[in-house]
Design an enzyme around this catalytic site. Structure first.
Site, short mmCIF file in Angstrom:
data_model
loop_
_atom_site.label_atom_id
_atom_site.label_comp_id
_atom_site.label_asym_id
_atom_site.label_seq_id
_atom_site.Cartn_x
_atom_site.Cartn_y
_atom_site.Cartn_z
N ASP A 54 31.64 -26.07 58.43
CA ASP A 54 31.34 -27.20 57.52
C ASP A 54 31.89 -28.51 58.08
OD1 ASP A 54 30.06 -25.70 55.67
OD2 ASP A 54 31.52 -25.93 54.07
N GLU A 79 32.67 -33.45 51.81
CA GLU A 79 33.50 -32.51 51.06
C GLU A 79 34.75 -32.13 51.84
OE1 GLU A 79 31.41 -28.93 50.03
OE2 GLU A 79 33.09 -28.21 48.82
N ASP A 153 27.29 -33.10 51.88
CA ASP A 153 27.74 -31.72 51.67
C ASP A 153 27.14 -30.93 52.83
OD1 ASP A 153 28.52 -29.23 50.93
OD2 ASP A 153 27.94 -29.42 48.84
N ILE A 155 27.19 -27.81 53.82
CA ILE A 155 26.45 -26.64 53.34
C ILE A 155 26.83 -26.45 51.87
CG2 ILE A 155 26.40 -24.08 53.38
CD1 ILE A 155 24.63 -25.08 55.49
N ASP A 156 25.88 -26.66 50.99
CA ASP A 156 26.12 -26.37 49.59
C ASP A 156 25.74 -24.91 49.34
OD1 ASP A 156 26.76 -27.01 46.89
OD2 ASP A 156 24.63 -27.12 46.44
N THR A 158 27.92 -22.25 49.71
CA THR A 158 28.46 -21.51 50.86
C THR A 158 28.51 -20.00 50.60
OG1 THR A 158 30.37 -22.81 50.18
CG2 THR A 158 29.91 -22.73 52.51
N ASP A 308 27.71 -32.93 45.88
CA ASP A 308 26.70 -31.95 45.46
C ASP A 308 25.47 -32.63 44.88
OD1 ASP A 308 28.26 -29.58 45.88
OD2 ASP A 308 29.33 -29.96 44.00
C1 2IP Z 1 29.37 -25.30 45.06
C2 2IP Z 1 28.10 -24.50 45.01
C3 2IP Z 1 28.20 -23.56 43.85
C4 2IP Z 1 28.25 -24.32 42.55
C5 2IP Z 1 29.38 -25.33 42.60
C6 2IP Z 1 29.37 -26.20 43.86
O1 2IP Z 1 29.43 -26.00 46.28
O2 2IP Z 1 26.96 -25.29 44.86
O3 2IP Z 1 27.14 -22.68 43.92
O4 2IP Z 1 28.44 -23.40 41.50
O5 2IP Z 1 29.30 -26.17 41.48
O6 2IP Z 1 30.46 -27.05 43.89
P1 2IP Z 1 27.24 -22.66 40.73
O7 2IP Z 1 26.44 -21.90 41.75
O8 2IP Z 1 27.93 -21.81 39.72
O9 2IP Z 1 26.46 -23.78 40.14
P2 2IP Z 1 30.03 -25.33 47.68
O10 2IP Z 1 29.32 -24.06 47.92
O11 2IP Z 1 29.68 -26.41 48.67
O12 2IP Z 1 31.49 -25.18 47.43
CA CA Z 2 28.83 -28.13 47.38
#
Ligand code: 2IP
Ligand code: CA
Length: 384
Positions: A54, A79, A153, A155-156, A158, A308
């Site tokens: 990341d 991030e 971000d 990779i969202d 992850t 995000d």
């Molecule tokens: C996370 C990811 C999660 C989400 C959370 C984000 O970012 O998108 O999936 O939770 O809010 O911060 P959820 O899937 O319950 O909505 P990352 O993977 O970059 O930490």
């Molecule tokens: Ca994210």
């Protein structure tokens, strides 16, 4: 400013390529999925490979954007922090160096001397992937590099990236979890007002070619600045009452961990508890709204951050929708005020600590049609 958009599309593709390489190359994949247990866990290796990947992606984007638009250096945030501590307890700042060899040498110091993994990662970072994006020739973006900042971000979602479940996607159909939920998000906002004005989303794992076994990505972009609104996704057809065409009720996507009280309040609007949809990834859920597979994404927790939501928010604004602070909307609605609480991206919450400084504190609602937002707020009023 179409040049900035072109560059962001290119760096997002490069980031997607790094994400794919980390799953394709065995030495990198092994590091990516390794469970830190026993002996390994006790080593003074503070951050794991997933975080390193990341950080490297984020640094690569900062490097490439800063090189082409020096006015933006210092205004690109993400991030991750680029400070690492290696197995010897030394602090290393991970950056993209001038050459692949130098980057590989630097990465090896945080990978406990694993030269093979370091050079594979460095190669992916220094490679320029073939880009296939075309922008409308007449696209005019009235913005200057000195008035904007960026949220990245790398990779969202992850956890979905690491789990790696493969799904075949169907247009207009929401697939709750899997590799396709992992997204590269690059959002641009105005420094003085925090308004999201440009966004690039790259989905590195959109389609797996059955013949080659290789993944192909897909990208999405949007621009919203004054009267200039343009988006690579076209607006789904008319939606009377805020719901999808032909559908009688609203369709809402939620986090799998959403509170019961929220589910119960939304159920009557959506045709029952069993009609509520769940999906992973904050960016992915907003993308579902952009693409029209959900009318709204509702989140009551402060579990998303500026990085995000910034990029997909810009796309929603380009399409006439938006992302609002849920709690502020509920307060305004209860006070009889106009409901108007679009999330902004420039102000830290100084009373918070760590990543929470940049949390979307009041939860959020992402919507394409303002009518959907009003139905959601009406349904949640007095319930939270
Ligand atoms: C996370 C990811 C999660 C989400 C959370 C984000 O970012 O998108 O999936 O939770 O809010 O911060 P959820 O899937 O319950 O909505 P990352 O993977 O970059 O930490
Ligand atoms: Ca994210």
């Amino acid at each position: 400013m179409a040049d900035v958009l072109r560059l962001l599309l290119q760096v997002a593709e490069k980031a997607a390529n790094v994400a794919r390489v980390c799953r394709q190359e065995v030495p990198l994949f092994q590091l990516l999925v390794q469970e830190k247990t026993g002996h390994d866990k006790n080593k003074e290796f503070v951050q794991d490979f997933k975080t390193l990947a990341d950080v490297v992606i984020q640094e690569m984007i900062c490097h490439d954007v800063g090189a082409q638009f020096p006015e933006m250096t210092g205004f690109i945030h993400g991030e991750e922090s680029n400070k690492f501590e290696n197995g010897l307890g030394e602090s290393v700042t991970v950056t993209v160096c001038a050459t692949e060899v130098e980057t590989a040498a630097l990465l090896a110091t945080v990978l406990d001397g694993d030269k093979m993994a370091a050079s594979l990662l460095a190669r992916a970072i220094h490679q320029d992937p073939a880009t296939s994006h075309t922008l409308p020739e007449d696209l005019d973006v009235p913005l200057s590099p000195s008035e904007i900042s960026i949220w990245i971000d790398p990779i969202d979602a992850t956890s979905q990236y690491i789990d790696g479940r493969e799904e075949v996607l169907e247009e207009g159909h929401l697939s709750p979890s899997g590799l396709h939920c992992a997204l590269v998000l690059i959002g641009v906002y105005l420094r003085n007002t925090g308004e999201p004005v440009m966004g690039v989303i790259n989905q590195p794992f959109n389609y797996k070619d059955p013949a080659t076994g290789c993944w192909r990505g897909k990208h999405f972009w949007g621009v919203s600045r004054g009267n200039v609104k343009a988006c690579s996704v076209s607006r789904p057809e008319g939606r009377p009452g805020g719901s999808r065409k032909g559908a009688e009720s609203l369709s809402v996507v939620l986090s799998p961990s959403e509170k019961q009280v929220v589910k119960e309040a939304l159920a009557p609007l959506c045709g029952g508890l069993d009609k509520l949809m769940y999906a992973s990834g904050a960016g992915h859920k907003i993308l579902c709204v952009i693409q029209g597979s959900a009318d709204a994404y509702v989140l009551s927790e402060r579990s998303t951050f500026k990085w995000d939501s910034c990029a997909p928010h810009a796309l929603l604004r380009a399409l006439g929708g938006g992302v609002v602070d849920l709690r502020e909307c509920l307060r305004q609605s209860s006070a009889g005020e106009v409901v108007e609480a679009e999330i902004t991206y420039h102000q830290p919450r100084t009373e918070s600590k760590g990543a929470d400084i940049w949390a979307n504190q009041g939860g959020l609602v992402a919507y394409l049609n303002p009518a959907s937002l009003h139905i959601v707020i009406g349904g949640l009023k007095g319930k939270l």
